[in-house]
Scaffold this motif. Structure first.
Motif, short mmCIF file in Angstrom:
data_model
loop_
_atom_site.label_atom_id
_atom_site.label_comp_id
_atom_site.label_asym_id
_atom_site.label_seq_id
_atom_site.Cartn_x
_atom_site.Cartn_y
_atom_site.Cartn_z
N GLY A 333 -16.65 3.88 -9.21
CA GLY A 333 -16.43 3.07 -10.39
C GLY A 333 -17.64 2.84 -11.25
N SER A 334 -18.80 3.39 -10.87
CA SER A 334 -20.05 3.17 -11.60
C SER A 334 -20.46 4.42 -12.37
CB SER A 334 -21.17 2.76 -10.65
OG SER A 334 -22.42 2.75 -11.32
N ALA A 335 -20.42 4.35 -13.70
CA ALA A 335 -20.85 5.49 -14.51
C ALA A 335 -22.35 5.70 -14.38
CB ALA A 335 -20.48 5.25 -15.97
N ASP A 336 -23.12 4.63 -14.25
CA ASP A 336 -24.58 4.75 -14.08
C ASP A 336 -24.90 5.52 -12.81
OD1 ASP A 336 -25.28 3.34 -16.39
OD2 ASP A 336 -25.23 1.41 -15.37
N SER A 337 -24.25 5.14 -11.71
CA SER A 337 -24.49 5.80 -10.44
C SER A 337 -24.06 7.26 -10.49
CB SER A 337 -23.74 5.07 -9.32
OG SER A 337 -23.97 5.67 -8.06
N LEU A 338 -22.94 7.53 -11.15
CA LEU A 338 -22.46 8.91 -11.26
C LEU A 338 -23.41 9.76 -12.09
CD1 LEU A 338 -20.34 11.05 -10.69
CD2 LEU A 338 -19.02 10.19 -12.63
N ALA A 339 -23.90 9.22 -13.20
CA ALA A 339 -24.85 9.97 -14.04
C ALA A 339 -26.09 10.32 -13.24
CB ALA A 339 -25.21 9.14 -15.27
N LYS A 340 -26.62 9.36 -12.48
CA LYS A 340 -27.80 9.62 -11.63
C LYS A 340 -27.46 10.65 -10.56
CE LYS A 340 -31.29 7.39 -8.75
NZ LYS A 340 -31.17 8.38 -7.68
N GLY A 341 -26.27 10.55 -9.97
CA GLY A 341 -25.87 11.50 -8.93
C GLY A 341 -25.77 12.92 -9.45
N ILE A 342 -25.31 13.08 -10.69
CA ILE A 342 -25.23 14.42 -11.30
C ILE A 342 -26.64 15.01 -11.44
CG2 ILE A 342 -24.70 15.65 -13.44
CD1 ILE A 342 -22.25 13.77 -13.70
N VAL A 343 -27.57 14.18 -11.89
CA VAL A 343 -28.96 14.65 -12.04
C VAL A 343 -29.54 14.98 -10.66
CG1 VAL A 343 -31.29 14.00 -12.74
CG2 VAL A 343 -29.33 13.41 -14.19
N ASP A 344 -29.31 14.11 -9.68
CA ASP A 344 -29.84 14.34 -8.33
C ASP A 344 -29.27 15.63 -7.74
OD1 ASP A 344 -31.24 11.99 -8.51
OD2 ASP A 344 -29.85 10.81 -7.28
N CYS A 345 -27.98 15.87 -7.97
CA CYS A 345 -27.35 17.08 -7.43
C CYS A 345 -27.91 18.32 -8.12
CB CYS A 345 -25.84 16.99 -7.61
SG CYS A 345 -24.92 18.25 -6.70
N LEU A 346 -28.15 18.23 -9.42
CA LEU A 346 -28.73 19.35 -10.16
C LEU A 346 -30.11 19.69 -9.60
CD1 LEU A 346 -28.47 21.31 -12.56
CD2 LEU A 346 -29.48 19.53 -14.00
N GLU A 347 -30.89 18.66 -9.32
CA GLU A 347 -32.23 18.87 -8.76
C GLU A 347 -32.17 19.39 -7.32
OE1 GLU A 347 -34.07 15.08 -9.27
OE2 GLU A 347 -34.46 15.38 -11.43
N LYS A 348 -31.16 18.99 -6.59
CA LYS A 348 -30.99 19.45 -5.21
C LYS A 348 -30.73 20.95 -5.15
CE LYS A 348 -28.76 17.73 -1.04
NZ LYS A 348 -27.85 16.70 -0.49
N GLY A 349 -29.99 21.44 -6.13
CA GLY A 349 -29.74 22.88 -6.21
C GLY A 349 -28.58 23.34 -5.34
N ARG A 350 -28.30 24.62 -5.42
CA ARG A 350 -27.14 25.21 -4.75
C ARG A 350 -27.40 25.59 -3.30
NH1 ARG A 350 -22.95 27.00 -8.33
NH2 ARG A 350 -21.20 27.88 -7.14
N LYS A 351 -28.66 25.83 -2.96
CA LYS A 351 -28.95 26.38 -1.63
C LYS A 351 -28.47 25.52 -0.47
CE LYS A 351 -32.48 28.74 1.07
NZ LYS A 351 -32.02 28.14 2.36
N PRO A 352 -28.69 24.19 -0.48
CA PRO A 352 -28.20 23.39 0.66
C PRO A 352 -26.69 23.51 0.85
CG PRO A 352 -29.72 22.11 -0.68
CD PRO A 352 -29.43 23.36 -1.45
#
Length: 382
Positions: A333-352
């Motif tokens: 329910g948190s757009a702020d948390s989701l926006a941060k999660g999208i950035v974190d996932c982008l930085e995490k990358g595909r390899k894991p």
């Protein structure tokens, strides 16, 4: 008790599968699980509403489900379901009635009791207090409790869902409860062929392509995703984002209208329901699932078996599937948390996520689910 045809042979178990409204997770469960069954051991009859995608489901299960009883989806589905179940049980001797969904169980309870046939209810959703408000809501709660107590077993598709059911209906006998987790045809998603969606849509290769899969209803949190995209456009203006939306639902027109009013239509690209989403999953740079509640969603299983980066909320049901995976978990329910999660996932990358494919394929394989359902059928027939 199973009926012996001779000293060394046993006839197939006859199962009446009832799905009053076979869409969404119920439809996918039916497709995945029952394709694992053998027609020599089980004889299935399907009974449910004739929805827009019933023909697709019938095609998927034609080999194992030779008999289909479909009634019109015209607003009288519960009444039609009760009538058709009663007629089916009077016409043929079944060993088990398996009701998918709470309403299906309510429709089956009295006919199954009269026919003295074991009844199993599979719960594909979670309950919330809003469903039982007022006098009518309290009566619904009493009826559902009585129905589930009349079942031989009440199958929940996750431990989260079972705990929710126990908390909401504590008078249902604990001996009735059973958890068999959902599963998918995992190799299908490992080996899925990637579609070139960016080229098809004329998008730059550098765009972050986010996939949103599922029905358009408030539970799925689509509005949270929209708000998160707006936030990212402000705080990360250099990040070019496009979203593909694959699915259907009663509120899709309303969601499109909201996007139009907010000037966001060019960022969101809609595709109709398709029975095979593996190519769309692999085309996505990231899959986002901002649900507010789930029972045991299949979408994260599918994405993780495809090796696609995944962001999901910490809501009931979804958090259980994501535990012990590389998925990024955000606050429901948190757009702020989701926006941060999208950035974190982008930085995490595909390899894991690619490294996790083999474990995901083993963990979520539907044959394990099917084996337990087979055993359940045999158990209630003893």
């Amino acid at each position: 008790m199973r009926e012996h045809l001779s000293s060394d042979s046993i006839r197939p178990l006859r199962i009446l599968v009832v799905a009053r409204w076979p869409i969404g997770g119920i439809r996918t469960f039916l497709k995945y699980v029952y394709q694992e069954f053998s027609e020599s051991q089980f004889e299935f009859t399907f009974l449910g509403a004739d929805t827009a995608n019933s023909g697709v489901l019938e095609g998927d299960l034609a080999k194992i489900f030779p008999e289909w009883v479909l009634f019109p989806a015209n607003g009288s589905e519960v009444r039609s379901c009760i009538v058709e179940v009663s007629k089916a049980l009077a016409k043929k001797k079944f060993d088990v009635v398996h009701a998918h969904g709470f309403t299906s169980a309510v429709a089956c309870a009295i006919p199954a009791r009269i026919a003295r046939i074991p009844l199993i209810c599979t719960s594909h959703d979670v309950l919330n207090a809003r469903q039982f408000l007022g006098v009518r809501g309290r009566l619904k709660k009493i009826l559902l409790g009585l129905t589930l107590n009349s079942c031989n077993r009440v199958h929940s598709v996750s431990y989260d869902a079972q705990e929710n059911l126990k908390a909401t209906l504590p008078r249902v006998s604990s001996r009735k409860h059973l958890v068999i987790r959902n599963g998918i045809q995992s190799e299908k998603f490992r080996n899925g062929k990637k579609l070139d969606i960016k080229s098809d849509l004329g998008l730059p290769k550098t765009d972050l392509l986010i996939g949103f899969f599922g029905r358009f209803m408030s539970q799925k949190g689509f509005s949270v995703l929209v708000d998160a995209i707006v936030l990212l456009r402000t705080c990360r203006p250099s990040l070019s984002i496009s979203v593909i939306c694959v699915g259907s639902g009663g509120f899709i027109r309303e969601e499109k209208a909201i996007l139009e009013r907010r000037g966001l239509s060019e960022l969101f690209h809609f595709f109709p329901y398709t029975p095979d989403i593996s190519g769309y999953l692999k085309a996505s740079d990231m899959v986002v699932m901002p649900s507010l509640w789930e029972a045991c969603p299949l979408q994260p299983m599918e994405a993780l078996c495809a090796g696609v980066p995944f962001v999901g909320s910490d809501c009931i049901g979804l958090r259980e599937v994501l535990e012990g995976t590389p998925a990024v978990v955000v606050k429901a329910g948190s757009a702020d948390s989701l926006a941060k999660g999208i950035v974190d996932c982008l930085e995490k990358g595909r390899k894991p996520f690619e490294d996790f494919i083999s474990e995901a394929v083993d963990r979520f394989e539907v044959s394990k689910t099917a084996d337990q359902i087979r055993y359940l059928y045999e158990q209630v027939c003893r």
